[in-house]
Design an enzyme around this catalytic site. Structure first.
Site, PDB file in Angstrom:
ATOM      1  N   LYS A 113      51.908  39.485  42.435  1.00 28.11           N
ATOM      2  CA  LYS A 113      51.298  38.699  43.521  1.00 28.11           C
ATOM      3  C   LYS A 113      52.285  37.727  44.161  1.00 28.11           C
ATOM      4  O   LYS A 113      52.124  37.344  45.323  1.00 28.11           O
ATOM      5  CB  LYS A 113      50.063  37.950  42.980  1.00 28.11           C
ATOM      6  N   VAL A 128      48.445  40.017  33.097  1.00 31.20           N
ATOM      7  CA  VAL A 128      47.763  40.415  31.861  1.00 31.20           C
ATOM      8  C   VAL A 128      48.550  41.422  31.030  1.00 31.20           C
ATOM      9  O   VAL A 128      48.155  41.740  29.907  1.00 31.20           O
ATOM     10  CB  VAL A 128      46.329  40.983  32.085  1.00 31.20           C
ATOM     11  N   SER A 179      49.786  40.853  37.479  1.00 30.48           N
ATOM     12  CA  SER A 179      49.607  39.842  38.531  1.00 30.48           C
ATOM     13  C   SER A 179      50.888  39.109  38.920  1.00 30.48           C
ATOM     14  O   SER A 179      50.869  38.339  39.882  1.00 30.48           O
ATOM     15  CB  SER A 179      48.557  38.823  38.097  1.00 30.48           C
ATOM     16  N   TYR A 210      46.536  47.499  45.848  1.00 32.11           N
ATOM     17  CA  TYR A 210      46.465  46.449  44.819  1.00 32.11           C
ATOM     18  C   TYR A 210      46.685  47.047  43.423  1.00 32.11           C
ATOM     19  O   TYR A 210      47.440  46.504  42.608  1.00 32.11           O
ATOM     20  CB  TYR A 210      45.112  45.726  44.920  1.00 32.11           C
ATOM     21  N   TYR A 242      45.837  30.658  36.920  1.00 32.87           N
ATOM     22  CA  TYR A 242      44.376  30.623  37.057  1.00 32.87           C
ATOM     23  C   TYR A 242      43.830  29.289  36.576  1.00 32.87           C
ATOM     24  O   TYR A 242      44.400  28.245  36.877  1.00 32.87           O
ATOM     25  CB  TYR A 242      43.736  31.822  36.329  1.00 32.87           C
TER      26      TYR A 242
HETATM   27  N1  GLN Z   1      45.169  44.469  37.090  1.00 35.15           N
HETATM   28  C1  GLN Z   1      44.577  43.227  36.707  1.00 35.15           C
HETATM   29  C2  GLN Z   1      43.282  43.036  37.449  1.00 35.15           C
HETATM   30  O1  GLN Z   1      43.285  43.185  38.639  1.00 35.15           O
HETATM   31  C3  GLN Z   1      45.547  42.111  36.995  1.00 35.15           C
HETATM   32  C4  GLN Z   1      45.028  40.776  36.517  1.00 35.15           C
HETATM   33  C5  GLN Z   1      46.108  39.887  35.937  1.00 35.15           C
HETATM   34  O2  GLN Z   1      47.236  40.289  35.658  1.00 35.15           O
HETATM   35  N2  GLN Z   1      45.717  38.671  35.662  1.00 35.15           N
HETATM   36  O3  GLN Z   1      42.263  42.745  36.876  1.00 35.15           O
END
Ligand code: GLN
Length: 312
Positions: free
Chosen positions: A68, A261, A65, A192, A243
């Site tokens: 992003k 993650v 993420s 994505y 988050y």
């Molecule tokens: N690939 C993960 C997802 O879309 C990315 C989420 C993250 O890094 N928080 O669930």
């Protein structure tokens, strides 16, 4: 406040390596589940261009993420403030992959950093492109930001993101039903999943974040974005980058930051430093456990919290 940056970083790396409580590695896809929780890397690039690397700072990992931040930057470059008709700018107070707010808020995600928001951003960046071209544009952008042509997508991770992407598919279909995706769901999701699967090192990530510490300037010359846009991206990272733990990250670390993650975090001390940290074990909110601890130590010892009088 300590000013011997190299010694501070060496101390943090030694302490984090010795920690026994390391969090839990993400397990939803095999490529992440196999990560070694004992890994720890830290990279700092200062506004003066000094580079300090510690631990596994040159080891590649899945940025997930953190991508992003860069897709948001590209989308703002394409559609400017019109983006905010389709994505909000408020903390969600929910998990990164939550679907609950979407119904109440008519398919408009709370912010660009939760999965639903990032999927809308993928849709914006896909306009007029095929998935491969949109990902190529993102990779080229990262190569330009880092001055490093070696950044690529890990195809095995991209493939397993797609195979296990039921929840993201649900989010995308739901938003398409509300008319908030303009392209078909499939290529939007493919974009994505590929952006999540980009592999970078802490060193590369810290270089990619330099424009955010420099009021939008590329250290090699020219503006990546305007100073106002860099400030706003930093503001979103501070309020939404972790988050439902964004408030806690601001409380304990005090820097705009974006987690993934894969265990990475990119954090910005405006005017001071771009910092990347990586440790695959996550806390309950899906943010790197030791990465967060390390950044808390770093801001405590350097005064780099944006809330500190020492900051400027
Ligand atoms: N690939 C993960 C997802 O879309 C990315 C989420 C993250 O890094 N928080 O669930």
């Amino acid at each position: 406040m300590r000013h011997d940056l190299k010694a501070i970083i060496d101390d943090i790396v030694a302490d984090m390596r010795a920690e026994t409580e390391r969090g839990t590695v993400a397990s939803y896809i095999p490529g992440l589940a196999s990560a070694d929780p004992n890994r720890f890397g830290l990279a700092v690039v200062t506004a003066e261009g000094e580079v300090i690397l510690g631990g596994d700072a040159e080891t590649g990992f899945s940025i997930q993420s953190i991508s992003k931040v860069f897709t948001l930057t590209l989308a703002l470059g394409k559609v400017g403030n019109a983006l905010w008709d389709r994505v909000g700018r408020e903390p969600s107070g929910s998990a990164f992959n939550s679907i609950v707010q979407l119904e109440r808020e008519n398919g408009i995600p709370r912010n660009p950093f939760i999965n639903a928001g990032a999927i809308v951003i993928s849709d914006v960046n896909l306009a007029g492109h095929r998935t491969g071209d949109a990902i190529g544009e993102l990779i080229n952008f990262l190569r330009y930001l880092t001055d490093d042509g070696s950044i690529v997508v890990d195809p095995a991770i991209a493939q397993s993101e797609a195979e296990h992407g039921y929840r993201n598919a649900a989010l995308a279909n739901y938003m398409r039903a509300f008319g908030n995706l303009q392209n078909p769901v499939e290529p939007v999701l493919a974009s994505y999943f590929n952006q999540c699967a980009i592999e970078m090192t802490c060193h590369q990530l810290a270089r990619a974040g330099r424009f955010l510490m420099l009021d939008g300037r590329h250290p090699g010359g020219g503006q990546v974005v305007s100073p106002a846009r860099a400030r706003r991206i930093n503001a979103l990272m501070l309020t939404c980058g972790h988050y439902d733990a964004s408030g806690d990250f601001a409380f304990s670390v005090g820097m705009p930051g974006k987690s993934g993650v894969g265990g990475g975090i990119l954090a910005i001390a405006p005017g001071k430093a771009s910092v990347a940290v990586w440790s695959p074990g996550l806390n309950a909110n899906g943010n790197s456990h030791l990465g967060t601890r390390a950044l808390e130590r770093l801001t405590t010892e350097t005064g780099w919290s944006v809330f500190s009088a020492d900051h400027n």
